[in-house]
Scaffold this motif. Sequence first.
Motif, PDB file in Angstrom:
ATOM      1  N   ALA A 119       1.089  -1.277   0.094  1.00  0.00           N
ATOM      2  CA  ALA A 119      -0.184  -0.004   0.103  1.00  0.00           C
ATOM      3  C   ALA A 119       0.787   1.233   0.053  1.00  0.00           C
ATOM      4  O   ALA A 119       0.333   2.245  -0.729  1.00  0.00           O
ATOM      5  N   ASP A 138       0.800   1.734   5.295  1.00  0.00           N
ATOM      6  CA  ASP A 138       0.352   0.345   4.872  1.00  0.00           C
ATOM      7  C   ASP A 138      -0.953  -0.165   4.946  1.00  0.00           C
ATOM      8  O   ASP A 138      -1.566  -1.018   4.655  1.00  0.00           O
ATOM      9  N   SER A 139      -1.747   0.603   5.753  1.00  0.00           N
ATOM     10  CA  SER A 139      -3.136   0.390   6.097  1.00  0.00           C
ATOM     11  C   SER A 139      -3.782   1.521   6.690  1.00  0.00           C
ATOM     12  O   SER A 139      -3.118   2.615   7.120  1.00  0.00           O
ATOM     13  N   LEU A 150      -6.577  -0.199  -0.781  1.00  0.00           N
ATOM     14  CA  LEU A 150      -6.691  -0.783   0.324  1.00  0.00           C
ATOM     15  C   LEU A 150      -8.032  -1.389   0.188  1.00  0.00           C
ATOM     16  O   LEU A 150      -8.471  -2.770   0.764  1.00  0.00           O
ATOM     17  N   ARG A 208      -8.995  -5.378   0.862  1.00  0.00           N
ATOM     18  CA  ARG A 208      -9.667  -5.913   1.772  1.00  0.00           C
ATOM     19  C   ARG A 208     -10.914  -6.660   1.242  1.00  0.00           C
ATOM     20  O   ARG A 208     -11.345  -7.716   1.854  1.00  0.00           O
TER      21      ARG A 208
END
Length: 381
Positions: free
Chosen positions: A13, A248-249, A286, A290
């Motif tokens: 990400a 990264d999230s 993201l 997910r």
Amino acid sequence: MSSNENFFESPQAAAVYKHKLIKSYIPAWVGKVGSTSTDKRVVVYDAYSGPGRYEDDQPGSPELLVDTAEDMAKLRAVYSVFSEKDEEYCDRLGAMLDEKGIDAETYEVRRGPVEEHVESVLDLAGDLPLFVFLDPYGLTIPFDRVVHVLKSRDRPTYSRLLQPKTELLMNFSYEAVRRISGVVRSDKEYPAKKGQIAALDTALGGDWWQELAREQVDGWVELVLEGYATRIAEAVGACGFITADVADSLSAQPVYELILFTRHMDGFWEMARSMSMARKEWRQWLVDAREEAAGGQAELRGLDFADDEAAWVDEIAGNVEAILRAETGFVIEQKLADVFGRTLGLARETHIRQALRKTKDMDLIDAVPKGSLQRAYIARK
């Protein structure tokens, strides 16, 4: 075997954000500074290039840069310089460029650490606009070398407008700062300890950061970043910076901060736009990842401020109102940080325009300017 051996397997990400930022900002920079340079030429230096492409065939920064150069070849002449200390990565980069059929006269690949190449790249650029991208795995070149890159091409006899244009985008590693700062707080003694601390002193321009690391007040790592960037800008002179945190999230701490050092208002305006576009693509990446992990179930998007565009417009409208309560008028680019406020890195020109419409509805201004808002003057009614 290098410590970043798995880094180029597949973009995560944080890399998605960084690469969108490059794809958005570099064409704008090339187009702008190349319009007045000799023969429309500019130089771009990717100092930690890696292999140029991920193992899953996704483009890395070198491929993005040469693609930009190819796309703009009829309008601008972009000369790309890549340096990389890993021999295997250099071989892979060269093979990728050959495979793409990139004109060998438009780029060069240099083997060895960036410290061996910085000075000659500055000489190569001469008076041409130069963009330097420092994206290391860990700490980058010393503080004084960063200052040198930004300042060394200044010409005492040139006016500010005619000075060679230099911009530098760097990866400021929060992880490296956190890791080495733990050494400062540790009572354990070992042979490499002094060297590790000295390395961060050299990178950050002194030991001023050590007190922050020991005290660990809330947001101390961000304070180290701000202290570093401010010291660079002051040492260069007539220089500013704009930053974007990259994670990264949605819930993770930032992995690093991207810092753009520039002396031009155009740089701030274009980088704010690019940050917004990069954040949008990063967020979607993201969400898609997910949903794929959940078997295709759609994510229910929350209304956190960072994802609520209506809230951004309200925030900017409130900021504009506050400025106009204190002043009779202002130029947007000269008050950019105040206009964006908490939305810096999230919002862009379209949100400013919507906010100005709200401000007009509040009877604070007569009209919303047409065209680009960067240099628009907003007058209190």
